[in-house]
Scaffold this active site. Structure first.
Site, short mmCIF file in Angstrom:
data_model
loop_
_atom_site.label_atom_id
_atom_site.label_comp_id
_atom_site.label_asym_id
_atom_site.label_seq_id
_atom_site.Cartn_x
_atom_site.Cartn_y
_atom_site.Cartn_z
N CYS A 38 0.17 0.89 10.90
CA CYS A 38 0.37 0.71 9.47
C CYS A 38 -0.93 0.92 8.68
O CYS A 38 -2.00 0.52 9.13
CB CYS A 38 0.91 -0.69 9.18
SG CYS A 38 2.46 -1.05 10.05
N CYS B 229 6.24 0.49 5.68
CA CYS B 229 5.25 -0.54 6.06
C CYS B 229 4.29 -0.84 4.91
O CYS B 229 3.66 -1.91 4.89
CB CYS B 229 4.46 -0.09 7.28
SG CYS B 229 5.44 -0.01 8.80
#
Length: 385
Positions: free
Chosen positions: A322, A269
């Protein structure tokens, strides 16, 4: 042997040679006596024959310097011959002298370690010189001074560094937002640092690493990663190495408020952040327990490790976390991956919640654009099952 006179062109600073300021006497000596062999490029003094040429000193001054007692740190000649220790009176050298070991090793050479932490002899050619480095080698952390210029420490792997340089490396820990533990390894060989002189600092970070790995093991079991192909396939470099796989694939961050580690998403990510990954505000890295939410009750069984959140950008449960700061549902995560950076949208441009009755979450929650915790995911799933 073919000899050529070393010629130095006059400039606006006639008494500066190779960056060194020379007195009129040493400059004149340099002009008269510095020669270089054309065959082997060796520089030497024509008056005393010393090689390499003693730049900045006359022959008499060089003889005095090589026979006189000099400061062990800055190499200045000690004017006070009654000093018991070879340390000059400058504040910087006095400060180093207070930390360094002043013992003579069994071979007769001075120890370059810390007080109460002797190290192997660094004198090149000594019969007891067993390490690969010598006192004239540069510290491979700072690359600015020789090892003899500061008190040193010797690691179990056999490599030697300035104590202050290695201590600073540990204090700076990892670079960037994501927790990594490369700073706990020897800069030269990559082995884990083992150094009694830094045991307190190392213990703190080794305990922190163990806690990260404990949480990572729980997270991998919860997400089914502990039985993934990368760990079960004999041809994989992570075969039967779940800890190493967790270190590589899971992102953990240190909470700005409580200083504890917390899970912050998957490594891949990081590639879709949509901005400069090297720039981050440490105050944005906050774990679930420290995010303000008066309605959230921490799980008595699992603590904050599996607190579930709504997507920051819409009214769905988040499946992605993330950068240690942002929760996404799968749809919003896919938009971010595709380059349609939802993180760059203004809060007023995000979807509006239709209200509790029509909201997919069936709860009252803050406007989209704000992080919001829902409760423990493990316990919720256990109840639903």
């Amino acid at each position: 042997m073919v000899i050529e006179k070393e010629v130095v062109m006059e400039n606006t600073q006639p008494h500066e040679v190779e960056g060194m300021q020379l007195t009129s006497e040493t400059y004149a000596h340099h002009q008269r006596n510095r020669f270089r062999c054309r065959n082997c490029d060796t520089e030497f003094c024509a008056e005393c024959g010393y090689s390499p040429y003693h730049l900045g000193q006359t022959c008499a001054g060089h003889r005095q310097h090589t026979t006189a007692r000099c400061c062990r740190f800055c190499d200045a000649v000690l004017l006070d011959t009654k000093k018991k220790r070879n340390v000059c009176s400058t504040p910087a050298c006095q400060q180093l002298g207070a930390k360094v070991c002043h013992k003579l090793l069994s071979c007769g050479h001075v120890c370059h370690g810390l007080k109460r932490h002797c190290i192997s002899c660094l004198q090149e050619g000594c019969r007891k010189h067993t390490v690969k480095q010598t006192k004239s080698d540069f510290c491979t952390i700072c690359y600015t001074e020789e090892l003899a210029a500061q008190p040193c420490v010797e690691l179990l792997c056999g490599h030697v560094f300035h104590y202050d340089c290695l201590k600073s490396r540990l204090d700076k820990k990892w670079q960037g937002a994501r927790v990594t533990f490369g700073f706990l390894n020897c800069p030269m060989c990559g082995e884990e640092i083992n150094c009694p002189a830094l045991s307190a600092d190392l213990t703190e970070w080794l305990d922190f690493r163990d806690e990260v790995r404990r949480r990572a093991a729980l997270r991998m079991a919860h997400d089914g990663l502990s039985k993934c192909t990368a760990i079960t396939d004999a041809s994989s470099r992570y075969f039967r190495r779940p800890l190493q796989y967790g270190d590589e694939m899971l992102c953990y961050y240190q909470c700005f408020k409580c200083k504890k580690p917390y899970f912050g998403g998957l490594k891949h990510c990081e590639e879709m952040r949509g901005d400069d990954e090297g720039r981050f505000d440490p105050s944005d890295l906050v774990c679930g327990a420290c995010i303000p939410n008066e309605d959230l009750k921490l799980c008595r069984i699992h603590g904050t490790d599996f607190i579930e959140y709504k997507c920051k950008f819409c009214c769905n449960i988040a499946q992605w976390y993330c950068w240690g700061s942002t929760h996404f549902c799968t749809a919003c995560h896919q938009m971010q991956e595709a380059g349609n950076y939802i993180t760059k949208k203004r809060r007023e441009d995000l979807p509006k919640c239709p209200g509790r009755k029509k909201c997919p979450l069936k709860i009252d929650h803050p406007p989209n654009g704000v992080e919001f915790a829902l409760g423990c995911a493990v316990c919720r799933r256990s109840i639903s099952n």
